[in-house]
Design an enzyme around this catalytic site. Structure first.
Site, PDB file in Angstrom:
ATOM      1  N   LYS A 297       4.210 -35.515 -22.675  1.00 36.79           N
ATOM      2  CA  LYS A 297       4.622 -36.946 -22.061  1.00 36.79           C
ATOM      3  C   LYS A 297       3.671 -37.885 -21.664  1.00 36.79           C
ATOM      4  CE  LYS A 297       7.957 -39.129 -19.153  1.00 36.79           C
ATOM      5  NZ  LYS A 297       8.739 -38.971 -17.888  1.00 36.79           N
TER       6      LYS A 297
ATOM      7  N   SER B 117      13.291 -41.262 -18.272  1.00 34.91           N
ATOM      8  CA  SER B 117      12.259 -42.205 -18.894  1.00 34.91           C
ATOM      9  C   SER B 117      11.366 -41.410 -19.947  1.00 34.91           C
ATOM     10  CB  SER B 117      11.131 -42.320 -17.913  1.00 34.91           C
ATOM     11  OG  SER B 117      10.794 -41.265 -17.204  1.00 34.91           O
TER      12      SER B 117
ATOM     13  N   SER C 258      14.987 -38.023 -15.380  1.00 33.87           N
ATOM     14  CA  SER C 258      14.183 -38.499 -16.666  1.00 33.87           C
ATOM     15  C   SER C 258      14.040 -37.114 -17.635  1.00 33.87           C
ATOM     16  CB  SER C 258      13.059 -39.055 -16.185  1.00 33.87           C
ATOM     17  OG  SER C 258      12.967 -40.349 -15.422  1.00 33.87           O
TER      18      SER C 258
END
Length: 492
Positions: free
Chosen positions: A79, A154, A178
């Site tokens: 990420k 997210s 997330s």
């Protein structure tokens, strides 16, 4: 070419050890898929495929020379809120569009030391603030199951990349859901560990008391393979806990030898999480999965938790308050985006931040600053901290009568990109996941079926502190007798 993207990490490890294929074979296959198909999903911000191919050659040479690291040469991706030395680390924001980190986050270093090879940095909601991955400066991520829909957020890029078969596993971060919510939307498995289990050093902060890195994979076992090296004490992170990390991979494989691995397991089911706002198809699918758990030997126990709407309100006072403090460092002076031709220092600060931050980040900074301001601090922030303690106490009381807690991961399946939802409606997507972060607990989401539109549905299992192994083993027991985690979208 062998369809390597259908292999589990366990099968990759075994195949590499038995010389059935090489790391170069694996990396070349995944690189080809990313190059040809990621234009549809937009799951990567930065691809490091050429570097990965060089690392694969090195891994193959090391293995030939006797290096016995099981994960040596297995591909993955990070990420983009995890700092990576020499590679862009943008956090999905214009504010950091040109930031090349001079160091690796501890997670990145640990994973590389274990032998994993990173294929790049994955798209995300800006500064991890969002539940749909439409808030990225680099464009929305598209759900591989239906390219017109969001992947969740997210960590939407991470979930989409695993679901699409671009990487077998990926890192994510979870501040209020997330990891788990996008895992549910994309039909993959995602685990958020106990707060303090994984170092936050080098992870660009959103809300420091809530942020925790975790893992995505097709299955619980895949997640265990990645979470294992990610975890452990780190002197560089004051919130990292000095606690031994069990061998979760061995725990799962050992549990598989038990004919009745879930016999005696008590699963708490909170009625508060099955009320208004929960989509009927999601509710039906979750209840079906709970019956399946009963058939495997588990017992369902009625429990009570803080009403999820209360946890939602508490979170959206505390998280923005911490964000307003953490993001004050992005001022156009030291690094990141700087406005052109500022008239004075005030203009430099104001325009750099208003031009560099997107609307959702600005909204949360303003919300947080308001909650911390004189005259409102006691009424909002302090009160929210008190409620946070009560939420944690409710979880502690629930665990006196159950071993794990089961809830829906999200109230709906993935919705359309560009849907005209208000911020409050979008925030409701995290209504079942936020309490876990406020209490610092571990939780996992795993796929349990599909709605009538063919969109994945996830089940959330919540464990007591440091019980990641239990969550992984329980999920694996379910996945040994079901195939939902093996289903793949038609992309590619």
């Amino acid at each position: 070419m062998t369809q390597f993207h259908h292999l589990s990490v366990h099968e990759m490890v075994t195949g590499l050890q038995n010389k059935q294929f090489s790391s170069s074979d694996l990396v070349a296959h995944f690189a080809s898929r990313i190059e040809s198909l990621d234009t549809q999903t937009n799951s990567f911000i930065t691809q490091t495929l050429d570097t990965a191919k060089q690392h694969a050659k090195t891994a193959d040479a090391l293995r030939a020379d006797g290096d016995t690291r099981p994960l040596l040469g297995v591909p993955m991706a990070h990420k983009d809120n995890l700092c990576t030395q020499g590679v862009l680390s943008t956090c999905g924001s214009k504010m950091l569009h040109n930031f090349v980190s001079p160091y690796d986050a501890t997670v990145v270093k640990n994973v590389a030391d274990a032998g994993f090879i990173s294929l790049g940095k994955l798209n995300m909601d800006e500064f991890a603030m969002g539940s749909d991955n439409e808030k990225s400066h680099y464009g929305a991520v598209h759900n591989p199951w239906d390219l017109s829909r969001v992947p969740g957020g997210s960590s939407g890029g991470s979930a989409a990349a695993v679901a699409a078969g671009f990487v077998p596993v990926a890192t994510g971060s979870d501040t209020g859901g997330s990891i788990r919510q996008p895992a549910s939307f994309c039909g993959v498995t995602g685990i958020k560990p106990t707060y303090g289990r994984v170092s936050r050093y080098g992870m660009i902060a959103y809300a420091s008391s809530l942020d925790q890195a975790g893992a995505f994979g097709k299955s619980a076992l895949d997640c265990a393979y990645l979470l294992q090296p990610m975890s452990g004490h780190d002197n560089k992170d004051s919130t990292s806990i000095a606690k031994d990390v069990p061998n979760w991979v061995d725990e799962i494989l050992t549990a598989r030898t038990n004919d009745k691995p879930l016999q005696g397991l008590r699963i708490g089911v909170p009625s508060e999480y099955f009320g208004a706002g929960l989509n009927d198809e999601v509710a039906t699918t979750v209840k079906s999965a709970l019956k399946h758990y009963e058939e495997l030997g588990a017992t369902l126990v009625d429990i009570h938790l803080t009403h999820p709407e209360i946890t939602l309100a508490t979170y959206y006072l505390l998280a923005p308050a911490e964000a307003s403090s953490n993001l004050s460092r992005f001022d156009g002076v030291r690094f990141g985006y700087r406005c052109e031709n500022p008239k004075d220092l005030h203009d430099l600060y104001t325009r750099s931040r208003s031009e560099g931050f997107g609307a959702e980040v600005q909204r949360r900074i303003i919300m947080g600053t308001y909650a911390l301001s004189a005259g409102y601090f006691d009424a909002y922030y302090v009160k929210a901290q008190k409620v946070r303690r009560l939420i944690a106490q409710d979880f502690a009381k629930a665990f006196e009568s159950c071993d794990v807690i089961a809830t829906p991961t999200a109230p709906t399946t993935a919705y359309k990109i560009g849907a005209s939802l208000t911020p409050a409606e979008i925030y409701m997507g995290d209504v079942y996941t936020i309490g876990v972060n406020l209490a610092g607990l571990p939780a996992i989401s795993h796929p349990i079926g599909f709605d009538k539109q063919g969109l994945p549905v996830g089940l959330q299992l919540i464990g007591n502190h440091w019980q990641e192994g239990k969550l992984l083993s329980v999920t694996d027991a379910y996945q040994q007798v079901t195939d939902f985690h093996k289903a793949a979208p038609s992309i590619g």
